[in-house]
Design a protein around this motif. Structure first.
Motif, PDB file in Angstrom:
ATOM      1  N   PHE A  51       0.832  -1.207   0.000  1.00 59.18           N
ATOM      2  CA  PHE A  51       0.000   0.000   0.000  1.00 59.18           C
ATOM      3  C   PHE A  51       0.867   1.257   0.000  1.00 59.18           C
ATOM      4  N   VAL A  52       1.902   1.273   0.824  1.00 56.31           N
ATOM      5  CA  VAL A  52       2.784   2.437   0.914  1.00 56.31           C
ATOM      6  C   VAL A  52       3.482   2.682  -0.419  1.00 56.31           C
ATOM      7  N   LYS A  53       3.964   1.638  -1.055  1.00 56.05           N
ATOM      8  CA  LYS A  53       4.637   1.805  -2.350  1.00 56.05           C
ATOM      9  C   LYS A  53       3.670   2.343  -3.397  1.00 56.05           C
ATOM     10  N   GLN A  54       2.416   1.915  -3.331  1.00 58.48           N
ATOM     11  CA  GLN A  54       1.407   2.420  -4.256  1.00 58.48           C
ATOM     12  C   GLN A  54       1.199   3.922  -4.047  1.00 58.48           C
ATOM     13  N   LYS A  55       1.173   4.357  -2.788  1.00 52.59           N
ATOM     14  CA  LYS A  55       0.978   5.771  -2.496  1.00 52.59           C
ATOM     15  C   LYS A  55       2.179   6.608  -2.925  1.00 52.59           C
ATOM     16  N   HIS A  56       3.373   6.058  -2.793  1.00 55.66           N
ATOM     17  CA  HIS A  56       4.549   6.757  -3.304  1.00 55.66           C
ATOM     18  C   HIS A  56       4.378   7.052  -4.792  1.00 55.66           C
ATOM     19  N   SER A  57       3.918   6.066  -5.518  1.00 60.23           N
ATOM     20  CA  SER A  57       3.720   6.226  -6.961  1.00 60.23           C
ATOM     21  C   SER A  57       2.639   7.259  -7.271  1.00 60.23           C
ATOM     22  N   GLU A  58       1.569   7.278  -6.490  1.00 55.93           N
ATOM     23  CA  GLU A  58       0.447   8.175  -6.748  1.00 55.93           C
ATOM     24  C   GLU A  58       0.751   9.632  -6.431  1.00 55.93           C
ATOM     25  N   TRP A  59       1.544   9.893  -5.380  1.00 53.74           N
ATOM     26  CA  TRP A  59       1.664  11.249  -4.862  1.00 53.74           C
ATOM     27  C   TRP A  59       3.022  11.906  -5.054  1.00 53.74           C
ATOM     28  N   SER A  60       4.063  11.153  -5.343  1.00 54.95           N
ATOM     29  CA  SER A  60       5.418  11.710  -5.324  1.00 54.95           C
ATOM     30  C   SER A  60       5.747  12.596  -6.525  1.00 54.95           C
ATOM     31  N   HIS A  61       4.930  12.549  -7.563  1.00 57.74           N
ATOM     32  CA  HIS A  61       5.217  13.346  -8.764  1.00 57.74           C
ATOM     33  C   HIS A  61       4.561  14.719  -8.725  1.00 57.74           C
TER      34      HIS A  61
END
Length: 286
Positions: free
Chosen positions: A56-66
């Motif tokens: 879940f955390v890795k998915q959120k990194h992908s969604e929000w880090s850009h």
């Protein structure tokens, strides 16, 4: 990825069901055992601790880090918190923008020469804007903790909130170090997803000039198992340990300035806008 629903999302409802004293004793803060907000707070943490997994955390990194969700100035982000009441906080049931100025002013009184420290006090929670853009509060607010290794007992409600988290029974993720090596450094540790990590990434993405000490405060101010209980030291390197006193100093103001005596926000805005112009100028990407 399967997200478990444990009933109504506490981010959808605000219940102002408690009366606060004007001033609280220190032992009255962070009361996770009783009080008028207990049910709201526990439900938020139960959902959080069920769903915050490494995947879940890795998915959120992908969604929000850009930083593609919005563009606005930092003061606009601070004031947007008027729309938010933190469902995980047992100490306040008023909008977060007031807490921002309370924290900043507390720091300003004791650290008048550290303007970057004062600014961190103002902005430390503005990553909670994720909740205004559709992210449920259990993925935005509350104490943070590492994922990918054993959940320590110092995590709030740890004894009765992680049972349904699949990582808790994983043969690797449930070990002391999990996927990490001893003293690898917190920069290499995946923290539960929330406003701390998000704002840290926003600051880095936009090349804001807040010193490293301030960035640590932003990134780890909700990591209570570490800065207040001494857990996860086996994952820290020398840099983390050197930054820990700064995070602990910040915590005094983040926690003990929460009262129902609200600041004159309009009178304070010009001063803090000058700090924003110095360290995080213009329109930034979120």
């Amino acid at each position: 990825m399967r997200v478990v629903n444990l009933g109504p999302d506490p981010s959808l409802v605000y219940r102002p069901d408690t009366a606060e004293k004007q001033c609280k004793d220190k032992e009255d803060y962070r009361n996770f055992e009783s009080g008028g907000l207990f049910d709201r707070v526990f439900n938020t943490y139960k959902i959080m601790h069920t769903n915050q997994t490494l995947d879940f955390v890795k998915q959120k990194h992908s969604e929000w880090s850009h930083c593609t969700h919005s563009q606005m100035g930092v003061m606009d982000a601070v004031m947007s918190l008027d729309q938010l009441v933190d469902e995980s906080d047992p100490d306040v049931d008023f909008p977060n923008s007031f807490h921002a100025f309370q924290t900043a002013e507390g720091i300003r009184r004791e650290h008048p020469d550290n303007d970057w420290f004062q600014l961190v006090g103002l902005i430390h929670d503005i990553g909670k804007t994720m909740a205004l853009w559709g992210e449920p509060q259990w993925a935005v607010v509350g104490d943070t903790f590492p994922v990918g290794c054993r959940f320590q007992n110092s995590i709030v409600f740890a004894e009765n909130s992680f049972q349904d988290n699949p990582n808790s029974s994983d043969p690797v993720y449930s070990t002391e170090c999990g996927i990490y090596t001893p003293n690898c450094g917190l920069d290499k540790v995946n923290m539960s997803w929330g406003h701390d990590e998000y704002l840290y990434r926003v600051m880095k993405y936009n090349e804001c000039s807040i010193p490293e000490e301030g960035l640590y405060m932003i990134r780890f101010h909700s990591f209570y198992p570490w800065h207040s209980h001494g857990d996860y030291m086996h994952l820290c390197n020398e840099k983390d340990l050197s930054m820990l006193p700064w995070v602990q100093e910040f915590n005094k103001f983040d926690l003990y300035t929460k009262t129902t005596e609200l600041p004159d926000v309009e009178a304070l805005k010009p001063y803090y806008q000058s700090l924003i112009d110095k360290y995080c100028p213009g329109t930034i990407k979120w």
